[in-house]
Design an enzyme around this catalytic site. Structure first.
Site, PDB file in Angstrom:
ATOM      1  CE  LYS A 161      -4.090  -1.658   0.496  1.00 38.69           C
ATOM      2  NZ  LYS A 161      -5.326  -1.431  -0.452  1.00 38.69           N
ATOM      3  CG  ASP A 187      -4.023  -0.711  -3.693  1.00 32.85           C
ATOM      4  OD1 ASP A 187      -4.366   0.122  -4.498  1.00 32.85           O
ATOM      5  OD2 ASP A 187      -4.958  -1.562  -3.146  1.00 32.85           O
ATOM      6  CG  ASN A 189      -6.961   1.580  -1.736  1.00 35.25           C
ATOM      7  OD1 ASN A 189      -6.005   1.175  -0.923  1.00 35.25           O
ATOM      8  ND2 ASN A 189      -7.646   0.989  -2.133  1.00 35.25           N
ATOM      9  CE  LYS A 261     -10.379  -5.780  -3.651  1.00 35.01           C
ATOM     10  NZ  LYS A 261     -10.156  -4.350  -3.208  1.00 35.01           N
TER      11      LYS A 261
HETATM   12  O1  NPG Z   1      -5.684  -9.826   1.433  1.00 36.11           O
HETATM   13  O2  NPG Z   1      -7.979  -9.711   1.466  1.00 36.11           O
HETATM   14  C1  NPG Z   1      -6.861  -9.113   1.576  1.00 36.11           C
HETATM   15  C2  NPG Z   1      -6.611  -7.651   1.565  1.00 36.11           C
HETATM   16  C3  NPG Z   1      -5.978  -7.158   0.445  1.00 36.11           C
HETATM   17  O3  NPG Z   1      -5.247  -4.990   0.331  1.00 36.11           O
HETATM   18  C4  NPG Z   1      -6.255  -5.585   0.328  1.00 36.11           C
HETATM   19  N1  NPG Z   1      -7.375  -4.956   0.149  1.00 36.11           N
HETATM   20  O4  NPG Z   1      -7.749  -1.857  -1.861  1.00 36.11           O
HETATM   21  O5  NPG Z   1      -7.787  -4.024  -2.450  1.00 36.11           O
HETATM   22  C5  NPG Z   1      -7.842  -3.204  -1.496  1.00 36.11           C
HETATM   23  C6  NPG Z   1      -7.564  -3.529   0.092  1.00 36.11           C
HETATM   24  C7  NPG Z   1      -8.447  -3.149   1.104  1.00 36.11           C
HETATM   25  C8  NPG Z   1      -7.845  -2.634   2.073  1.00 36.11           C
HETATM   26  C9  NPG Z   1      -9.684  -2.577   0.702  1.00 36.11           C
HETATM   27  C10 NPG Z   1      -8.807  -2.111   3.266  1.00 36.11           C
HETATM   28  C11 NPG Z   1     -10.491  -2.065   1.953  1.00 36.11           C
HETATM   29  C12 NPG Z   1     -10.075  -1.903   2.968  1.00 36.11           C
END
Ligand code: NPG
Length: 368
Positions: A161, A187, A189, A261
């Protein structure tokens, strides 16, 4: 396949360690299961929504509300997952809520038919390469320690992240510590703007697999422009909510990889359509995670076993997130997770574990 009643089962599961992203800290996995009960079988679906609406506009409370008040009232005792999609097609949004109901119906009908979800989807793999997502770390020492621990566990790919002000340096640290062979991606976001293109181009030298969702969810034009200005492949997550948006994004050149997803796109049937589209265009896909419990993880693994999933997915072992998973846990074996082969999703909540979490159960009646 007559459904007699439906329960909404709610509880929460603490995470073994906090997960920090650009928009906050996750310490718990709120659990919302849809439990479909018939005379001879039952089905379970997990809702991906979190306790807040910072990732997308849905949260676990809004999903529970939508499931109870908008979606279940549309069902009849014989509605199939496929019919449910048609019934809800004019209802805008509510992706994660719809996905949870669809999942419970799929699990139920496949259990009745004695078919595994992997076989139903047309999965071609019996195990899936496991990637791990690493939240923002407070300093270089903890970043190196955390990544090192996951690599020792056997994870095949690392996703970091990143956020503005905390981006190039962590990537540079991980690359120099763990070498050029490590499969590495980042990532954001959606935390940058197109003005950051020169800055983000500094990531090019690190040979990343991809940069995930660099710009805001609704900025497809910006992503298409950014793709011309950086060499790191752009992967979209939050922007892709359907096969239609996937097609537009690909046509515009807004991405060259897609994170699928199921919760974010309204369910597994839509997720499969996105996979099929991408496969037909040789666009690599991988399965994103929302730190689901074993139930949602089982279903995601079947999806990630389809032939177009050519990149490691965010499907980690249960213990990466939970001390005790609600289902039989998933274990990492030589860097892979096994795809469940049992009927339906092949995993159900373990009654004694679920009972120990003191769930709140709401019984819903289905219109006759
Ligand atoms: O391995 O299940 C996992 C988590 C992966 O980083 C992950 N999810 O942005 O995809 C994303 C993220 C996420 C994190 C999403 C926190 C929402 C909250």
């Amino acid at each position: 396949m007559v459904i007699e009643r439906i329960e909404l089962v709610r509880t929460q599961l603490p995470l073994v360690e906090p997960f920090v992203t650009s928009y906050g800290i996750e310490t718990n996995r709120p659990v919302l299961y849809v439990h479909v009960i018939g005379a001879e079988e039952e089905g379970w679906g997990e809702c991906a929504a979190l306790s807040h609406s910072l990732y997308t506009s849905e949260d676990v409370d809004s999903c529970a509300h939508a499931i109870e008040n908008l979606l279940i009232p549309l069902l009849s005792p014989t509605t199939t997952a496929q019919e449910f999609i048609t019934l809800t097609s004019s209802l805008q949004g509510h992706y994660m809520a719809k996905a949870a109901v669809e999942a419970a119906l799929l699990d139920y009908q496949l259990r009745l038919q004695g078919v595994s979800f992997a076989a139903f989807l047309g999965a071609t793999q019996t195990r899936v390469p496991s990637g791990v997502a690493v939240g923002l770390q407070p300093n270089a020492e903890s970043l190196i320690k955390t990544v090192g621990r996951f690599l020792k566990d056997g994870y095949q790919r690392v996703k970091l992240k990143i956020e503005p002000g905390n981006d190039i340096e962590p990537v540079q640290i991980v690359r120099s510590e763990f070498g050029s062979k490590l499969l590495l991606q980042v990532d954001t976001n959606g935390s940058y703007t197109l003005e950051d293109a020169p800055h983000l181009s500094q990531l090019d030298e690190f040979d990343l697999l991809l940069i995930e969702q660099p710009l805001a969810e609704d900025d497809l034009m910006g992503h298409a422009e950014l793709a011309k200005r950086i060499h790191t492949p752009i992967c979209l997550d939050e922007s892709i909510v359907s096969v239609a948006t996937a097609e537009i994004a690909l046509d515009m050149g807004a991405c060259s990889v897609i994170n699928i997803k199921p919760g974010r796109v309204g369910g597994f049937l839509e997720a499969k359509k996105i996979h099929d589209l991408c496969l037909s265009r040789s666009i690599p896909v991988w399965c994103g995670g929302m730190f689901e419990t074993g139930l949602g993880r089982a279903a995601n693994l079947a999806l990630a076993a389809l032939p177009g999933f050519t990149l490691p997915s965010d499907l980690s072992a249960s213990r990466r997130y939970f001390e005790t998973d609600i289902t039989t846990p998933f274990e990492l074996i030589d860097g892979f997770l096994e795809v469940p082969q049992g009927h339906g999703f092949g995993r159900t909540p373990l009654p004694e574990v679920l009972a120990g979490l003191a769930p709140q159960v709401t019984s819903l009646t289905i219109p006759m």
